[in-house]
Design an enzyme around this catalytic site. Structure first.
Site, PDB file in Angstrom:
ATOM      1  N   SER A 164     -44.138  27.332  15.514  1.00 16.10           N
ATOM      2  CA  SER A 164     -43.349  27.795  16.653  1.00 16.10           C
ATOM      3  C   SER A 164     -42.574  26.644  17.270  1.00 16.10           C
ATOM      4  CB  SER A 164     -44.265  28.420  17.709  1.00 16.10           C
ATOM      5  OG  SER A 164     -45.083  29.409  17.119  1.00 16.10           O
ATOM      6  N   GLY A 224     -54.868  29.625  10.599  1.00 14.01           N
ATOM      7  CA  GLY A 224     -54.041  28.930   9.622  1.00 14.01           C
ATOM      8  C   GLY A 224     -54.507  27.499   9.397  1.00 14.01           C
ATOM      9  N   LEU A 225     -54.394  27.056   8.149  1.00 16.03           N
ATOM     10  CA  LEU A 225     -54.870  25.717   7.797  1.00 16.03           C
ATOM     11  C   LEU A 225     -53.922  24.599   8.218  1.00 16.03           C
ATOM     12  CD1 LEU A 225     -56.650  26.288   4.385  1.00 16.03           C
ATOM     13  CD2 LEU A 225     -57.639  25.248   6.431  1.00 16.03           C
ATOM     14  N   LYS A 226     -52.726  24.945   8.716  1.00 15.85           N
ATOM     15  CA  LYS A 226     -51.894  23.876   9.272  1.00 15.85           C
ATOM     16  C   LYS A 226     -52.673  23.180  10.383  1.00 15.85           C
ATOM     17  CE  LYS A 226     -48.266  24.437  11.982  1.00 15.85           C
ATOM     18  NZ  LYS A 226     -48.593  23.586  13.156  1.00 15.85           N
ATOM     19  N   GLY A 270     -48.232  33.438  20.198  1.00 20.63           N
ATOM     20  CA  GLY A 270     -46.968  34.164  20.146  1.00 20.63           C
ATOM     21  C   GLY A 270     -45.858  33.378  19.461  1.00 20.63           C
ATOM     22  N   HIS A 323     -44.145  33.511  13.526  1.00 18.08           N
ATOM     23  CA  HIS A 323     -43.356  33.147  12.350  1.00 18.08           C
ATOM     24  C   HIS A 323     -44.126  33.589  11.104  1.00 18.08           C
ATOM     25  CE1 HIS A 323     -46.232  29.893  12.007  1.00 18.08           C
ATOM     26  NE2 HIS A 323     -45.881  29.419  13.184  1.00 18.08           N
ATOM     27  N   GLU A 324     -43.605  33.248   9.937  1.00 15.93           N
ATOM     28  CA  GLU A 324     -44.228  33.724   8.691  1.00 15.93           C
ATOM     29  C   GLU A 324     -45.654  33.212   8.517  1.00 15.93           C
ATOM     30  OE1 GLU A 324     -41.148  32.739   9.057  1.00 15.93           O
ATOM     31  OE2 GLU A 324     -39.765  33.756   7.701  1.00 15.93           O
ATOM     32  N   GLY A 325     -45.996  32.100   9.165  1.00 14.71           N
ATOM     33  CA  GLY A 325     -47.390  31.631   9.118  1.00 14.71           C
ATOM     34  C   GLY A 325     -48.315  32.652   9.756  1.00 14.71           C
ATOM     35  N   HIS A 326     -47.916  33.134  10.949  1.00 15.86           N
ATOM     36  CA  HIS A 326     -48.694  34.188  11.606  1.00 15.86           C
ATOM     37  C   HIS A 326     -48.706  35.466  10.775  1.00 15.86           C
ATOM     38  CE1 HIS A 326     -47.179  31.728  15.142  1.00 15.86           C
ATOM     39  NE2 HIS A 326     -48.487  31.664  15.308  1.00 15.86           N
TER      40      HIS A 326
END
Lengths: 292, 292
Positions: A185, A146-148, A31, A34-37
């Site tokens: 987040s 996500g690759l982060k 939850g 952000h733009e990554g999600h």
């Protein structure tokens, strides 16, 4: 858009839709989207008939002194974001719904005691356990990560392979603020001055990548010295790790080759940030090629 | 009947058949099939469109000093048995096919350090790991397990529940020799004199069950004293355990109530035998009822 808090209700809805051969894309999150999600949702919407977004802050993957209690939440905003992107169902269970009693069996992840695995003991055990539960509930065709969180991607790809799940794991590139800071987040837990210096994490990663290219320095010890020196000069946070490894192998290399990740974790007062650059390195006709 | 040694080949065959909505019954075994396994096959054939039998002696569930190396094998006879019962596919992978490299993550089973779980450390971790792998490969609608391995049934039922698998676990009653000895692949590893006395395991279990009924003795301490006294008088093997517990809770009770298991493990020179009786106990109109 449906919102489910109950596992059986979600399963009934999924069963109905699966009987029509709808393909299911799944975006598991904690939850505070952000733009990554949003990049994950976007790709999932593109590639599937139906998209399920889960929002669950999983206590099992937080260590005792970590930020489970202060992990940021904003379910109303998350619902708006999900609607905007055309998500079909949100799964937002309580901790009790997911863990009505202690799990009878949990995962022990092996050979992952490097990077975040070394710094957050038990973290990937908790990730593997909740992701396998969530995969069992949602039974998606594709799941988006996500690759982060590159090490998380590596853990989950191996899990899916070893347990023969019919799920495609889709890697989605890190989304960044205009100043280069990776969207997270946890960024809201940075102080003003921490936020001001944090873009240097990515700037330094890029600089080191370019330095490797310019200097043709493939000696990982030297690269790590360079990386650590720059980071400690530029950042007030504590360096948790700064390493060069293979990706997705996560193996230490003496000399850089093929699939490379430079990964960093920095501890600030109330947030621990991670970031990485991943690239493919290849000698071609005497010339060094880097892509990704 | 198809025989698969390769996971991808089996998966393709399953996919083809699943696209016709065939229901899949699955009987996981370690081979050397006896009438106990045949009861599983029989029930699976009855209840499903297609039946998959797997034969795999899983190294992960054997302790260092256990009988992995001498576990009996007879694949030709197993194939004949499978044909006779109308099995559709045998899955008979090598250890390398199942574990091409070390597993990236394995299961740690909790709260099972009783009975066989206490005597065979790591055994149920290995069982859970291989069963989840096999379930991932076969993706059955129903899977069949014998109640001789009652604790295994309890472990797998909880696993399926906790990981939300859409698989019905079907419990099948223990099949016995004419003299009462529970059928087991390991019975061939008994010496002549061990084989001669082994039926007393089940005879004693029955006798204690009837003694509970006659004496209305619900005190588990007293029952266990009675059980151990009788077993050590009658059997030359070493008593590994002899206990009264709830089933499938496996909880210790001070006083017997509702779902009861009396479970025994005996160590002989080259075979460790287990057996149990499971029954439902109920006070009804002042009278004691036992069924199952």
């Amino acid at each position: 858009m449906k919102i489910f808090t109950s596992i059986p209700a979600l399963k009934i809805w999924l069963k109905d839709n699966k009987s029509n051969n709808a393909s299911i894309g799944y975006v598991p999150t904690m939850g505070f989207l952000h733009e990554g999600h949003e990049a994950l949702l976007n790709k999932a919407i593109e590639e599937n008939d139906l998209v399920v977004l889960s929002i669950f802050v999983n206590p099992l993957q937080f260590g005792e002194n970590e930020d489970f209690d202060r992990y940021p939440k904003n379910i109303e905003k998350d619902i708006e974001v999900a609607k905007k992107y055309g998500v079909d169902a949100i799964f937002h269970p309580s901790v009790h719904e997911m863990y009505p009693s202690e799990m009878s069996a949990t995962f022990k992840v092996h050979h992952m005691d490097v990077l975040c695995g070394a710094k957050r003991p038990g973290h990937f055990d908790g990730v593997a356990t909740v992701v396998m539960k969530l995969f069992g509930i949602v039974t998606p065709d594709r799941a988006y990560f996500g690759l982060k969180d590159a090490q998380q991607v590596a853990v989950i790809e191996r899990l899916v392979k070893d347990y023969h799940l019919n799920i495609d794991i889709v890697r989605v590139p890190t989304v960044r603020e205009n100043d280069g800071l990776a969207k997270s987040s946890r960024n809201v837990n940075l102080t003003k001055s921490e936020r001001a210096e944090a873009p240097y994490i990515y700037k330094t990663l890029l600089e080191v990548k370019n330095w490797i290219l310019d200097e043709r320095c493939y000696d990982t010890d030297k690269i790590e010295v360079k990386l650590k020196t720059l980071l400690s000069k530029r950042l007030s946070g504590n360096l948790d790790y700064a390493e060069v490894r293979g990706f997705p192998s996560l193996k230490k290399m003496k000399t850089l080759s093929s699939d490379v990740m430079i990964a960093v974790a920095i501890k600030y007062s109330k947030a621990r940030l991670i970031d990485n650059v991943i690239f493919h390195l290849e000698e071609k006709e005497g010339k060094l090629c880097i892509d990704k």
